[in-house]
Design a protein around this motif. Sequence first.
Motif, PDB file in Angstrom:
ATOM      1  N   VAL A   1       0.829  -1.192   0.000  1.00 15.78           N
ATOM      2  CA  VAL A   1       0.000   0.000   0.000  1.00 15.78           C
ATOM      3  C   VAL A   1       0.873   1.256   0.000  1.00 15.78           C
ATOM      4  O   VAL A   1       1.940   1.272   0.608  1.00 15.78           O
ATOM      5  N   ILE A   2       0.402   2.273  -0.718  1.00 22.26           N
ATOM      6  CA  ILE A   2       1.053   3.583  -0.694  1.00 22.26           C
ATOM      7  C   ILE A   2       0.278   4.430   0.310  1.00 22.26           C
ATOM      8  O   ILE A   2      -0.906   4.703   0.120  1.00 22.26           O
ATOM      9  N   TRP A   3       0.947   4.805   1.391  1.00 21.60           N
ATOM     10  CA  TRP A   3       0.300   5.560   2.452  1.00 21.60           C
ATOM     11  C   TRP A   3       0.682   7.031   2.332  1.00 21.60           C
ATOM     12  O   TRP A   3       1.860   7.364   2.328  1.00 21.60           O
ATOM     13  N   PRO A   4      -0.306   7.920   2.241  1.00 25.79           N
ATOM     14  CA  PRO A   4       0.006   9.354   2.123  1.00 25.79           C
ATOM     15  C   PRO A   4       0.521   9.902   3.450  1.00 25.79           C
ATOM     16  O   PRO A   4       0.175   9.397   4.521  1.00 25.79           O
ATOM     17  N   ASN A   5       1.327  10.940   3.382  1.00 25.37           N
ATOM     18  CA  ASN A   5       1.909  11.454   4.617  1.00 25.37           C
ATOM     19  C   ASN A   5       0.985  12.403   5.373  1.00 25.37           C
ATOM     20  O   ASN A   5       1.324  12.849   6.455  1.00 25.37           O
ATOM     21  N   ASN A   6      -0.185  12.683   4.837  1.00 23.26           N
ATOM     22  CA  ASN A   6      -1.111  13.577   5.519  1.00 23.26           C
ATOM     23  C   ASN A   6      -2.244  12.815   6.218  1.00 23.26           C
ATOM     24  O   ASN A   6      -3.238  13.400   6.601  1.00 23.26           O
ATOM     25  N   ARG A   7      -2.053  11.532   6.386  1.00 18.62           N
ATOM     26  CA  ARG A   7      -3.064  10.692   7.024  1.00 18.62           C
ATOM     27  C   ARG A   7      -2.449  10.019   8.242  1.00 18.62           C
ATOM     28  O   ARG A   7      -1.317   9.535   8.163  1.00 18.62           O
ATOM     29  N   PRO A   8      -3.155   9.954   9.375  1.00 16.90           N
ATOM     30  CA  PRO A   8      -2.578   9.326  10.576  1.00 16.90           C
ATOM     31  C   PRO A   8      -2.186   7.872  10.315  1.00 16.90           C
ATOM     32  O   PRO A   8      -2.985   7.085   9.814  1.00 16.90           O
ATOM     33  N   ILE A   9      -0.984   7.525  10.674  1.00 21.66           N
ATOM     34  CA  ILE A   9      -0.459   6.181  10.401  1.00 21.66           C
ATOM     35  C   ILE A   9      -1.156   5.123  11.252  1.00 21.66           C
ATOM     36  O   ILE A   9      -1.219   3.956  10.878  1.00 21.66           O
TER      37      ILE A   9
ATOM     38  N   PHE B   1      10.872  17.677  -0.649  1.00 20.03           N
ATOM     39  CA  PHE B   1      12.044  17.449   0.196  1.00 20.03           C
ATOM     40  C   PHE B   1      11.907  18.170   1.537  1.00 20.03           C
ATOM     41  O   PHE B   1      12.576  17.835   2.501  1.00 20.03           O
ATOM     42  N   ARG B   2      11.027  19.147   1.613  1.00 21.51           N
ATOM     43  CA  ARG B   2      10.826  19.894   2.857  1.00 21.51           C
ATOM     44  C   ARG B   2       9.803  19.237   3.771  1.00 21.51           C
ATOM     45  O   ARG B   2       9.607  19.675   4.895  1.00 21.51           O
ATOM     46  N   ASP B   3       9.134  18.227   3.299  1.00 19.72           N
ATOM     47  CA  ASP B   3       8.059  17.586   4.056  1.00 19.72           C
ATOM     48  C   ASP B   3       8.564  16.288   4.651  1.00 19.72           C
ATOM     49  O   ASP B   3       8.743  15.291   3.950  1.00 19.72           O
ATOM     50  N   GLY B   4       8.801  16.276   5.953  1.00 23.93           N
ATOM     51  CA  GLY B   4       9.394  15.113   6.601  1.00 23.93           C
ATOM     52  C   GLY B   4       8.423  14.265   7.396  1.00 23.93           C
ATOM     53  O   GLY B   4       8.855  13.463   8.226  1.00 23.93           O
ATOM     54  N   ARG B   5       7.140  14.390   7.159  1.00 18.55           N
ATOM     55  CA  ARG B   5       6.167  13.614   7.937  1.00 18.55           C
ATOM     56  C   ARG B   5       6.345  12.109   7.762  1.00 18.55           C
ATOM     57  O   ARG B   5       6.063  11.332   8.676  1.00 18.55           O
ATOM     58  N   ALA B   6       6.844  11.683   6.609  1.00 17.58           N
ATOM     59  CA  ALA B   6       7.036  10.241   6.390  1.00 17.58           C
ATOM     60  C   ALA B   6       8.108   9.664   7.316  1.00 17.58           C
ATOM     61  O   ALA B   6       8.067   8.477   7.636  1.00 17.58           O
ATOM     62  N   TYR B   7       9.058  10.481   7.763  1.00 14.09           N
ATOM     63  CA  TYR B   7      10.042   9.998   8.746  1.00 14.09           C
ATOM     64  C   TYR B   7       9.335   9.611  10.038  1.00 14.09           C
ATOM     65  O   TYR B   7       9.616   8.566  10.624  1.00 14.09           O
TER      66      TYR B   7
END
Length: 170
Positions: A52-60, A80-86
């Motif tokens: 699955v591809i999980w978007p970074n703007n959705r609660p994991i 590159f400025r959006d680090g929510r996936a980390y």
Amino acid sequence: MPLIEKGEIVADLYVRVADDEPLPEGVAVLIGIDRFLNEAEALKGRQAPVGVIWPNNRPIAEIAPHLGQLSLIALNFPSFRDGRAYSQARLLRERLGWTGPLRAIGNVLRDQFLLMERSGFDQIDAVKPADAAAFDEAVQAYTVFYQPATDARPSLLRQRLGRTLAGVRS
């Protein structure tokens, strides 16, 4: 795009399938989260792996009930400025106990490879083949870390505490 796994370019065994395309039989697929959630029951009987591809703007945490059904999770870096996936990667590894492959996709840059690896990513969807050499160089560049992470390398504090505790026990 080349797929980097443990510093090597490897074949991508997953086929990305758009929401409006039929799923190919007998092939590992990588699908969007909306499609996955809409077809979760039907996908349980599928004989091939599902990622699955999980978007970074959705609660994991929303993915927790479905982890047993997945064979790969891809987290998106839209910029590159959006680090929510980390943060999502660390939560998946440390709180949700995900041990399967975790892939970084999207705007993935060389100077972020080390942090991606320390955050728990196993695979990186790189921009160009030369990035595999850059990945290996990046993860070998530093041997001491102040911050604890999901990888096996202990932080400087853990290293010092280990020596101190070992000295006390002797």
